[in-house]
Design a protein around this motif. Structure first.
Motif, PDB file in Angstrom:
ATOM      1  N   MET A 152       0.858  -1.193   0.000  1.00 28.07           N
ATOM      2  CA  MET A 152       0.000   0.000   0.000  1.00 28.07           C
ATOM      3  C   MET A 152       0.888   1.235   0.000  1.00 28.07           C
ATOM      4  O   MET A 152       2.060   1.181   0.374  1.00 28.07           O
ATOM      5  CB  MET A 152      -0.934  -0.005   1.205  1.00 28.07           C
ATOM      6  CG  MET A 152      -0.237   0.001   2.563  1.00 28.07           C
ATOM      7  SD  MET A 152      -1.485  -0.091   3.892  1.00 28.07           S
ATOM      8  CE  MET A 152      -0.445   0.081   5.351  1.00 28.07           C
ATOM      9  N   CYS A 208     -11.144  11.198  11.863  1.00 30.12           N
ATOM     10  CA  CYS A 208     -11.823  10.334  10.878  1.00 30.12           C
ATOM     11  C   CYS A 208     -12.817   9.392  11.546  1.00 30.12           C
ATOM     12  O   CYS A 208     -13.859   9.082  10.969  1.00 30.12           O
ATOM     13  CB  CYS A 208     -10.805   9.548  10.052  1.00 30.12           C
ATOM     14  SG  CYS A 208      -9.653   8.565  11.032  1.00 30.12           S
ATOM     15  N   THR A 222     -14.123  12.509   9.015  1.00 28.94           N
ATOM     16  CA  THR A 222     -13.226  13.324   8.204  1.00 28.94           C
ATOM     17  C   THR A 222     -12.478  12.383   7.272  1.00 28.94           C
ATOM     18  O   THR A 222     -11.342  11.973   7.542  1.00 28.94           O
ATOM     19  CB  THR A 222     -12.256  14.100   9.124  1.00 28.94           C
ATOM     20  OG1 THR A 222     -13.002  14.639  10.204  1.00 28.94           O
ATOM     21  CG2 THR A 222     -11.587  15.226   8.364  1.00 28.94           C
ATOM     22  N   SER A 223     -13.129  12.008   6.193  1.00 18.57           N
ATOM     23  CA  SER A 223     -12.616  10.952   5.329  1.00 18.57           C
ATOM     24  C   SER A 223     -13.208  11.077   3.932  1.00 18.57           C
ATOM     25  O   SER A 223     -14.405  11.312   3.782  1.00 18.57           O
ATOM     26  CB  SER A 223     -12.982   9.595   5.944  1.00 18.57           C
ATOM     27  OG  SER A 223     -12.552   8.539   5.130  1.00 18.57           O
ATOM     28  N   PHE A 242     -12.572   9.548  -0.387  1.00 15.65           N
ATOM     29  CA  PHE A 242     -11.899   8.484  -1.121  1.00 15.65           C
ATOM     30  C   PHE A 242     -12.162   8.575  -2.613  1.00 15.65           C
ATOM     31  O   PHE A 242     -12.949   9.406  -3.076  1.00 15.65           O
ATOM     32  CB  PHE A 242     -12.274   7.107  -0.567  1.00 15.65           C
ATOM     33  CG  PHE A 242     -13.702   6.695  -0.803  1.00 15.65           C
ATOM     34  CD1 PHE A 242     -14.045   5.934  -1.913  1.00 15.65           C
ATOM     35  CD2 PHE A 242     -14.704   7.033   0.086  1.00 15.65           C
ATOM     36  CE1 PHE A 242     -15.356   5.535  -2.139  1.00 15.65           C
ATOM     37  CE2 PHE A 242     -16.024   6.643  -0.121  1.00 15.65           C
ATOM     38  CZ  PHE A 242     -16.349   5.895  -1.241  1.00 15.65           C
ATOM     39  N   ARG A 273      -8.093   2.083  -4.342  1.00 11.42           N
ATOM     40  CA  ARG A 273      -8.896   2.916  -3.443  1.00 11.42           C
ATOM     41  C   ARG A 273      -8.016   3.960  -2.737  1.00 11.42           C
ATOM     42  O   ARG A 273      -7.553   3.732  -1.630  1.00 11.42           O
ATOM     43  CB  ARG A 273      -9.577   1.994  -2.425  1.00 11.42           C
ATOM     44  CG  ARG A 273     -10.434   2.661  -1.364  1.00 11.42           C
ATOM     45  CD  ARG A 273     -11.577   3.491  -1.880  1.00 11.42           C
ATOM     46  NE  ARG A 273     -12.664   2.800  -2.523  1.00 11.42           N
ATOM     47  CZ  ARG A 273     -13.794   2.395  -1.938  1.00 11.42           C
ATOM     48  NH1 ARG A 273     -13.981   2.599  -0.653  1.00 11.42           N
ATOM     49  NH2 ARG A 273     -14.750   1.820  -2.642  1.00 11.42           N
ATOM     50  N   THR A 303      -7.513   7.013  -0.435  1.00  8.61           N
ATOM     51  CA  THR A 303      -8.320   7.437   0.718  1.00  8.61           C
ATOM     52  C   THR A 303      -7.547   8.500   1.488  1.00  8.61           C
ATOM     53  O   THR A 303      -6.336   8.375   1.638  1.00  8.61           O
ATOM     54  CB  THR A 303      -8.570   6.231   1.661  1.00  8.61           C
ATOM     55  OG1 THR A 303      -9.143   5.152   0.919  1.00  8.61           O
ATOM     56  CG2 THR A 303      -9.501   6.588   2.813  1.00  8.61           C
ATOM     57  N   ILE A 313      -7.720  10.459   5.267  1.00  7.37           N
ATOM     58  CA  ILE A 313      -8.415  10.518   6.565  1.00  7.37           C
ATOM     59  C   ILE A 313      -7.764  11.564   7.460  1.00  7.37           C
ATOM     60  O   ILE A 313      -6.554  11.751   7.444  1.00  7.37           O
ATOM     61  CB  ILE A 313      -8.403   9.141   7.281  1.00  7.37           C
ATOM     62  CG1 ILE A 313      -6.975   8.644   7.508  1.00  7.37           C
ATOM     63  CG2 ILE A 313      -9.212   8.109   6.489  1.00  7.37           C
ATOM     64  CD1 ILE A 313      -6.897   7.341   8.312  1.00  7.37           C
ATOM     65  N   TYR A 344      -3.713   7.455   1.790  1.00  4.72           N
ATOM     66  CA  TYR A 344      -3.198   6.121   1.483  1.00  4.72           C
ATOM     67  C   TYR A 344      -3.940   5.526   0.306  1.00  4.72           C
ATOM     68  O   TYR A 344      -5.057   5.964  -0.028  1.00  4.72           O
ATOM     69  CB  TYR A 344      -3.248   5.196   2.701  1.00  4.72           C
ATOM     70  CG  TYR A 344      -4.615   4.923   3.292  1.00  4.72           C
ATOM     71  CD1 TYR A 344      -5.131   5.707   4.319  1.00  4.72           C
ATOM     72  CD2 TYR A 344      -5.395   3.840   2.846  1.00  4.72           C
ATOM     73  CE1 TYR A 344      -6.360   5.436   4.889  1.00  4.72           C
ATOM     74  CE2 TYR A 344      -6.632   3.565   3.410  1.00  4.72           C
ATOM     75  CZ  TYR A 344      -7.107   4.367   4.435  1.00  4.72           C
ATOM     76  OH  TYR A 344      -8.338   4.095   4.995  1.00  4.72           O
ATOM     77  N   VAL A 394      -4.881   1.679  -1.327  1.00  2.12           N
ATOM     78  CA  VAL A 394      -4.850   0.221  -1.251  1.00  2.12           C
ATOM     79  C   VAL A 394      -5.484  -0.351  -2.516  1.00  2.12           C
ATOM     80  O   VAL A 394      -6.229   0.345  -3.216  1.00  2.12           O
ATOM     81  CB  VAL A 394      -5.561  -0.309   0.022  1.00  2.12           C
ATOM     82  CG1 VAL A 394      -4.755   0.057   1.264  1.00  2.12           C
ATOM     83  CG2 VAL A 394      -6.970   0.248   0.139  1.00  2.12           C
ATOM     84  N   ALA A 421     -16.804  10.069   2.770  1.00  2.29           N
ATOM     85  CA  ALA A 421     -17.265   8.856   3.455  1.00  2.29           C
ATOM     86  C   ALA A 421     -18.690   9.007   3.971  1.00  2.29           C
ATOM     87  O   ALA A 421     -19.480   8.059   3.940  1.00  2.29           O
ATOM     88  CB  ALA A 421     -16.306   8.525   4.609  1.00  2.29           C
TER      89      ALA A 421
END
Lengths: 414, 414
Positions: free
Chosen positions: B67, B97, B102-103, B105, B173, B175, B177, B194, B196, B233
């Motif tokens: 990742m 998050c 607080t996220s 993607f 994905r 993302t 956060i 990040y 993944v 999110a």
């Protein structure tokens, strides 16, 4: 069911001595285990932190030594709860809580009374609301009495963190997060329920400064059919940008409005009350707060304020500071900004205040609305508080700290 | 600024060789560092996983070996990016998050072409949308080209995970956060960005089954002034309970409506298109999708479909399956369920389809609306697809897999 394999590998905690693999094989013959305080595993920290000095802490910045952690899996149910040293959670990057905001929380406080007893304020209402919030985002249910028992245990373990200074308390943050770790947009079949604590000072540390509210702005906090009536994580981050914009205009918080009639909903993350005298009789006082229509959080402080004001109006109790000539009438009803502006132009608006677990009660100093500034009278003799605001705040604090008994609202932690 | 101390203690990664404590002291003389792909630290796993067999993976359940992780701090900026073994994140229980959603993607895919090249589809649009989403919840900005370079690097490192089988791809994905760890409801001054990856199979593994949609229901996905136009999110978990209710009624997904006119917004987490012939001329075909009014995600597949259909209508390209006698007209405009019901009663509704990164294009089989069932014709010869649905899907897949070049949409990963 490949989605659960990763999770099961990560969380090897077995409950009731039955390994998870067997539980899976047993299928429907095995009931998921309930949350059970008797199974709690307590692992005390070998290195307790130094307590912060009272001047040095803000809101929720210094965590205590321990936390409560309970893990859930839809097959095996609740694992044995753990009270263990405060520390980071280990979460898969694909966890439902991080990707889809599958997260709910509560705010509560533990108070140290003059008798040395620790008390919680109407905690059964927090348990009920947490369960309702969890249901709203398809997170698991739990035994509410069991969680309260565990929270009392955690507070007792970290009791040295409750400041003895007046107005200070221990803020508790129960949280439930979904931990399913696959990207499909579906409910989480696993979760962590945890509680962390942080000592909290009085909201107004260096003298009262009534808060200023900007009514409206670009954002809309909640909508019918949304989540405004639940304490879910998703209600909060969307408010950051509007909040920054309000701060740039010199206001402390947003007074969130809704609809074409510009109805008042919440103030920041607090509930809102306004005090208005009648046109025909200055001693008839209406105290109005917006109704729980699904866009407003059912605040426990809100509900307690309504109840205490009603008791004052029926002479069941007497709130200090409110002139005895005043007849109080409490209303939960739609309240619009144009109404407030009209009452203000008539000289009838007396006070406004916001309420919440963190702030308890805060006086409102002004409201900005479409160029108009609604400025509230300054009650210098009461440190910025109008009589109703002052009366309700003092009584609430008396009950919360155990200085006055009222209807079993204050619950001892032992 | 006590809020940042905990965080700074947790994240000791220094950037550009300057310890964070010095950076703090230097104050405004030190600019926060930008995201820099040249500083990437690559730590390959010593134990690569066994690749799952193609039959055995669902959507996003098998993560790859590595990742990408980039951490941000408002004082020091972006730390050196890391590509490292896939594994859990260590997050403070009070992280923004987890508490305040607080996220944000993105969803993207890497495709292995017949020439052995790995390609991304219009990835610069994902970078732009991620930046917009981050801004919506006050998360930090980043150099979009830098992130794309890092994502290409990650995909190259995990290239063996892209299945060579037709219709398969590697789902990515990205993302971001917020990791601020205090309870005040304020923006996060630290973050983790990040990425993944998980291999993804074709949506219809065992033959096409057109999806069924329940229009309406109790929930409202988005509203003006909310976050429906961003990939945050918080847009997702509030839909779980309505989705469960729709499934109980036998529908695959919800067709989210908004407002008194019952206008169509999104279908599940996808965009929606409908194909209607005109009353006066059967060869005049209108293809309608709702406009980007802030309640609808600006889908990259949606935008690509509009563009390809427009190119077909101007003879810039020719989509297969669409009869040459048909004149196509694409519209982004308000589309209401009563309209659709009326067209259906007139026998004018030809096809409907949903689009998104995961599904690419899926035919709609029926829509339930207030007791009415709008059933779409079955195109048996095309495996359930109507000609427009089939034509647009085939062309999109051709471009995505690098079988056809189109306006630089497909970007090689090297």
């Amino acid at each position: 069911m490949p989605a659960t394999i990763t999770r099961r590998e990560q969380n090897k905690t077995a409950i009731t001595g039955i390994p998870k693999e067997l539980a899976v094989k047993a299928g429907s013959r095995l009931e998921p285990a309930p949350l059970d305080p008797e199974q709690v595993i307590i692992d005390l920290t070998p290195s307790p932190k130094t307590l912060p000095s009272l001047e040095n802490f803000g809101f929720g910045e210094n965590k205590t030594d321990h936390m409560l952690v309970c893990t859930y899996d839809s097959i095996t149910g609740w694992a044995a709860p753990e009270i263990k040293p405060y520390g980071p959670l280990s979460l898969d990057p694909a966890s439902s809580c991080l990707q889809y905001a599958t997260s709910v929380f509560e705010g509560m406080k533990a108070y140290l009374g003059p008798d040395g007893e620790i008390r919680l304020f109407r905690p059964e209402l927090n348990m009920q609301r947490l369960a309702n919030s969890a249901a709203r985002v398809a997170l698991p249910q739990f035994d509410q009495d069991a969680l309260l028992t565990l929270i009392k245990r955690l507070v007792t373990v970290d009791a040295r963190w409750i400041p003895a200074a007046p107005g200070y308390s221990l803020y508790l943050r129960p949280t439930m997060i979904g931990t399913r770790s696959a990207f499909g947009v579906t409910p989480s079949d696993s979760a962590i329920l945890y509680v962390v604590c942080a000592p909290a000072g009085p909201y107004f540390r260096s003298g009262v400064k009534p808060i200023s509210l900007l009514a409206g702005g670009e954002g809309v906090r909640a909508w019918p059919g949304g989540t405004g009536g639940h304490k879910v994580a998703s209600n909060y981050s969307p408010g950051f940008v509007p909040q920054i914009a309000a701060a740039k205009q010199g206001y402390d918080q947003i007074l969130w409005l809704f609809g074409d009639d510009r109805r008042v909903t919440e103030a920041g993350a607090m509930n809102f009350f306004i005090v208005v005298k009648r046109e025909d009789d200055e001693n008839e006082i209406d105290i109005i707060t917006p109704p729980l229509d699904g866009t407003i959080l059912p605040g426990i402080t809100r509900s307690s304020c309504i109840s205490l004001l009603q008791s004052h109006s029926t002479d069941e109790l007497t709130l200090s500071h409110i002139p005895s000539s005043h007849r109080i009438h409490v209303h939960e009803r739609i309240l619009t900004m144009p109404e407030i502006a009209k009452w203000y132009s008539q000289g009838r608006v007396l006070e406004a205040f916001t309420v919440g677990t963190g702030v308890v009660v805060a006086p409102v100093g002004k409201i900005g609305f479409e160029g108009l500034e609604i400025v509230f009278p300054k009650y210098v003799e009461n440190g910025g508080f109008g009589p109703v605001t002052k009366g309700i705040m003092e009584r609430l604090l008396d009950i919360q700290f155990g200085r006055r008994e009222w209807k079993g609202w204050s619950v001892r932690c032992d």
